[in-house]
Design an enzyme around this catalytic site. Structure first.
Site, PDB file in Angstrom:
ATOM      1  CE  LYS A  74      -1.705   2.890   2.853  1.00 25.52           C
ATOM      2  NZ  LYS A  74      -1.776   4.114   1.994  1.00 25.52           N
ATOM      3  CD  GLU A 101      12.708   4.716   8.351  1.00 22.56           C
ATOM      4  OE1 GLU A 101      12.800   5.622   9.215  1.00 22.56           O
ATOM      5  OE2 GLU A 101      12.537   4.943   7.144  1.00 22.56           O
ATOM      6  CB  CYS A 112      12.760   9.756   8.359  1.00 24.96           C
ATOM      7  SG  CYS A 112      13.670   8.450   7.505  1.00 24.96           S
ATOM      8  CD  GLU A 114      10.309  13.257  11.326  1.00 26.78           C
ATOM      9  OE1 GLU A 114      11.217  12.733  10.658  1.00 26.78           O
ATOM     10  OE2 GLU A 114       9.283  12.640  11.684  1.00 26.78           O
TER      11      GLU A 114
END
Length: 491
Positions: A189, A264, A298, A398
């Site tokens: 997906k 992750e 990331c 973040e």
């Protein structure tokens, strides 16, 4: 090439001689099949804010069909030899490699990443990852003897792979390449934010001749299609890349089913520049790393830690480096930074900048205003903020945008303490003229991947994080082993 000149190829036909809209089908059991879901989603070019096309969203019914296909294909694929699996992956690598320019142009249109980066990174690294796993299939020991035991490493089964929008092809290959190499079958997906490259990928899959059902995909929103896939009883493992919040939720669903999961997740990586480092090089490379892919990475070094004795000098250098970052039309070879991926993403980044200033950070360059010559598109100016409190929102959360926080430290111990003061632990950098000193600092950092003096990327090294940056590893042998389970046979 101006933005308006990008046109996306109509990649396939459902029936010979019968052209159909290209984004109404999913790839299930070796064929293009019409989506069951009825919702259509507009796909936007973030540099122009124009609609490129529309894509069909999937449903739980599409997920069920894809998982059933993967389940039927599993016994045959799991019993292939490493040599047979390698042959299929080589064919896929070659088919994908032949499409690299088209892949790069599609990602540029869909994500806004500059063409020079999509060509060199977004389209090239997936082919490298495939090559790595082709090589590993020549050397990996799937069976070994330990005393009186034969240890057999078998595929975990049907894998649900859920991937993000920021590296829309690379992240897919980081999951499907090792899963297929291990003998697993996969239902993918991809993100609905940047979905278009997946159709080209699966044209390559069809050309490579993978057995039906070994690799399938369904597109859809996370709360509907993602949830149905993660919680499907015939899925044996989930591999997810995305936000920590969603990762927690997926981890909970997998825990309830006692199902393995690889996550992750986010990062807030620190780039530590020690006082004996080549400051000009370290700052220049650090700024480029923080702004790569418009900061939507990331592992971006979004915190730059510099000695208090050289702080003013480093801030000036960061400002100069940011001002040299060419922002604009991502189809131009001279552009270094394009827009962020969407309007909501731009608002998120701007909100972080406003919060940082409100909490006492000093705006050095950039900020919340659009670049003056870019009134259209989801652009954020390359932004550097100084005097950032290590406990502040900007230092802890973040941002996922081109925003760099510059933070002073007193000595090596203080630098490590600031770097480790985070719920994340994904990546980082250390700069020093003394290699042993740099290694000592790197050894004390709570992060999964550390670069010394800007060392080169290694696609065979394990990638993953400590703390809330995730569970498990991708790439190399460690990435392959995520999709294997061990059986001990005593004799």
């Amino acid at each position: 090439m101006p933005i308006s000149a990008i046109s996306l190829t109509r990649f396939h036909q459902l029936e010979p001689g019968g052209p159909v809209p290209p984004y109404d089908q999913f790839f299930i059991e070796g064929s293009w099949v019409p989506a069951i879901g009825s919702e259509r989603l507009e796909v936007e070019n973030p540099a122009t804010e124009e609609t490129i096309t529309t894509v069909r969203m999937g449903s739980a019914g599409d997920v069920g069909a894809a998982v059933s296909a993967a389940r039927r294909a599993l016994p045959g694929w799991a019993t292939t030899t490493p040599e047979q699996r390698k042959a299929h992956l080589v064919a896929l690598r070659d088919a994908l490699g032949a499409r690299q320019q088209s892949l790069a142009e599609t990602i540029t249109a869909d994500l806004g990443c500059p063409i020079r980066l999509t060509t060199r990174i977004q389209a090239a690294l997936p082919v490298q990852v495939l090559s790595d796993y082709c090589d590993l299939l020549d050397s990996h020991r799937f069976t070994e003897t330990v005393r009186n035991s034969t240890i057999v490493h078998e595929p975990v089964g049907v894998v649900a792979a859920i991937t993000p929008w920021n590296y829309p092809l690379y992240q897919i290959l980081c999951k499907i390449a090792p899963a297929l190499a291990a003998g697993c079958t996969v239902v993918l997906k991809p993100s609905e934010v940047t979905p278009l490259v997946v159709w080209q990928l699966f044209e390559a899959v069809a050309e490579a001749g993978l057995p039906p059902g070994v690799l399938n995909f369904v597109l859809g929103r996370g709360p509907e299609v993602g949830e149905a896939l993660v919680d499907h009883p015939d899925v044996d493992m989930v591999s997810f890349t995305g936000s920590t919040a969603v990762g927690r939720h997926i981890g909970g669903l997998c825990g309830a089913r006692v199902r393995p999961v690889a996550l992750e997740l986010g990062g807030k990586s620190a780039n530590i520049i020690l006082e004996d480092a080549d400051l000009a090089t370290a700052v220049k490379v650090g700024v480029a790393n923080a702004f790569l892919n418009s900061g939507q990475t990331c592992s971006a070094w979004s915190r730059m830690l510099v000695p208090a004795s050289r702080y003013a000098e480093a801030v000036d250098m960061a400002e100069a480096a940011a001002s040299r970052t060419t922002v604009g039309d991502p189809t131009e070879e001279t552009t270094r930074m394009g827009p962020v991926a969407s309007g909501p993403q731009r608002k998120r980044v701007v909100d972080f900048i406003e919060t940082a200033v409100a909490e006492g950070a000093r705006l050095i360059t950039g900020g919340t205003a659009r670049p003056a010559d870019l009134p259209t598109g989801h652009y954020v100016a390359p932004t550097v903020l100084a005097d950032v409190d290590p406990e502040s929102t900007l230092a802890q959360e973040e941002v996922f945008g081109p925003v760099l926080a510059v933070i002073p430290f007193d000595d090596d111990h203080h630098a490590v303490a600031i770097a480790n003061n985070s719920r994340y632990g994904l990546a980082g950098g250390v700069w020093s003229a003394d290699r042993d000193r740099a290694l000592a600092v790197a050894g004390r950092l709570q992060a999964g991947s550390i670069d010394i003096n800007g060392a080169a990327y290694n696609s065979r090294a394990p990638f993953g994080g400590y703390k809330q940056s995730g569970l498990g590893r991708e790439l190399g042998v460690a990435g392959l082993e995520e999709f294997l389970q061990a059986k001990a046979i005593q004799q």
